[in-house]
Motif scaffolding. Structure first.
Motif, PDB file in Angstrom:
ATOM      1  N   THR A 217       0.021   8.340  -7.078  1.00 32.79           N
ATOM      2  CA  THR A 217      -0.853   7.619  -6.146  1.00 32.79           C
ATOM      3  C   THR A 217      -0.485   6.149  -6.165  1.00 32.79           C
ATOM      4  O   THR A 217       0.075   5.641  -7.141  1.00 32.79           O
ATOM      5  CB  THR A 217      -2.336   7.785  -6.512  1.00 32.79           C
ATOM      6  N   ARG A 219      -1.987   2.174  -4.935  1.00 37.07           N
ATOM      7  CA  ARG A 219      -3.027   1.283  -4.412  1.00 37.07           C
ATOM      8  C   ARG A 219      -2.386  -0.061  -4.095  1.00 37.07           C
ATOM      9  O   ARG A 219      -1.563  -0.556  -4.867  1.00 37.07           O
ATOM     10  CB  ARG A 219      -4.168   1.095  -5.416  1.00 37.07           C
ATOM     11  N   THR A 227      -6.478   5.090  -1.442  1.00 37.42           N
ATOM     12  CA  THR A 227      -5.428   5.579  -2.338  1.00 37.42           C
ATOM     13  C   THR A 227      -4.400   6.312  -1.501  1.00 37.42           C
ATOM     14  O   THR A 227      -4.752   7.167  -0.690  1.00 37.42           O
ATOM     15  CB  THR A 227      -6.005   6.523  -3.402  1.00 37.42           C
TER      16      THR A 227
END
Length: 368
Positions: A217, A219, A227
């Motif tokens: 993931t 960010r 996300t």
């Protein structure tokens, strides 16, 4: 007699001091004082899932990005695209002035036509043995050279158009209409926006925990509440000797238009999950000289107990040994405690906050 009297005096003083000490531990009515309780807050160890991840930072890069150079020199006559515009493979981006190149093509075509006529005539007379083989071969070679010169002239004319090498977006324009450009000079930069990558560098001691295909993931500061999904595309087989790290390339999932090349982001790669781990709040752990311990409350007293720590997330530690689910732990007030201190619980002894079902490692690096 004087020496004996001195010894008696010293003994009397010692007895007086002992009597005074005993007196300090007693209340005015002569009864021993009750031990004071230390106020603390507690929580309980629980069973829940916890995930471990590697966390690193990276700058997003486009997998396909190219600087388009001019193949011919000349004056920029026309610019057909601007920055931010989507283009297709082979699309014309700009044109150079072509008058001189067109004349070169016409001259090469004229020379080719003449040599084709000469060759056909020589071929006819050669078949009747009216010309030598040497003369015939000479016109044949001259014709082939003229054809090559004509093809080169046509190619130069075609290359006066600057074209996109693949589908993408014009991310930078280097040229202006009317300016002179040299062959090989940069004209545009084309970026394929739907194939973005993030490269992180993982310590070699931890690389065995990662593998191609593992989910990741991302960010970014521009979208703090979102996300973005990706996965490990490849792991470099070579360790960088200067840093002791291995380059890991994470490919971002397509169709995430918020992501742009050059964005700075934080990457998390999940590498393990334990469904039934004993979890305790991070505030419960006391670390001294790399040793972890907690204060367990039993029968109104706090007992210090060594624990072994495994994975961790933003709020919890996994306990590998030293505790069981349901143990009551001090989470506030440990600094005033010693082993077997009497405590007073000032909050309801509820279970620790529920563990996140999909928690990830909040600390940089690999845990466990």
């Amino acid at each position: 007699m004087r020496r004996r009297g001195a010894h008696v005096g010293i003994a009397a003083c010692l007895l007086g001091l002992l009597a005074g000490c005993n007196g300090a531990a007693k209340a005015p009515d002569g009864k021993p004082k009750e031990e004071a309780s230390i106020p603390v807050e507690v929580a309980q160890a629980i069973v829940g899932p916890i995930e471990a991840a590697y966390r690193g930072t990276a700058t997003l890069e486009a997998e396909d990005e190219a600087t388009v150079n001019a193949k011919q020199g000349g004056v920029i006559e026309q610019i057909l695209v601007e920055e931010g515009q989507r283009v297709r493979a082979g699309q014309v981006l700009a044109r150079l002035e072509t008058e001189r190149l067109a004349l070169e093509v016409a001259r090469a075509k004229s020379a080719l036509d003449k040599l084709e006529q000469d060759h056909r005539r020589n071929e006819s007379v050669y078949q009747r043995n009216l010309v030598s083989r040497e003369a015939y071969e000479r016109t044949k070679f001259e014709l082939e050279g003229a054809r090559a010169a004509y093809d080169l002239a046509r190619l130069a004319l075609q290359e006066s158009e600057i074209r996109a090498p693949f589908d993408g977006v014009v991310s930078l324009r280097h040229i202006k209409a009317g300016n002179q450009i040299q062959a090989g000079s940069p004209a545009f930069r084309i970026t394929r926006m739907d194939r973005l990558q993030a490269q992180i560098h993982v310590p070699e001691r931890d690389i065995h925990k990662l593998a191609a295909g593992q989910k990741a993931t991302l960010r970014v500061d521009a979208w703090p509440a979102k996300t973005f999904a990706g996965e490990i595309l490849r792991i470099n087989p070579v360790v960088d000797a200067s840093t002791g790290t291995v380059k890991v390339t994470v490919a971002m999932t397509p169709e995430q238009p918020e992501l742009k090349p050059g964005m700075f982001g934080r990457v998390e790669i999940l590498y393990d999950r334990r469904e039934r781990a004993v979890l305790i709040p991070k505030d419960a752990v006391v670390t001294e000289d790399a040793q972890h311990s907690v204060f367990v409350v039993q029968d109104g007293r706090a007992h210090r107990r060594a624990v072994s720590i495994g994975y961790s997330d933003a709020d919890h530690y996994e306990v590998l040994s030293g505790l069981v689910a349901g143990d009551t732990l001090v989470i506030t007030g440990q600094s005033s405690l010693r082993d077997d201190s009497k405590v007073e619980i000032v909050n309801a002894p509820t279970a620790a906050p529920d563990a996140k079902a999909s928690s990830v490692a909040a600390q940089d690096g690999l845990q466990g």
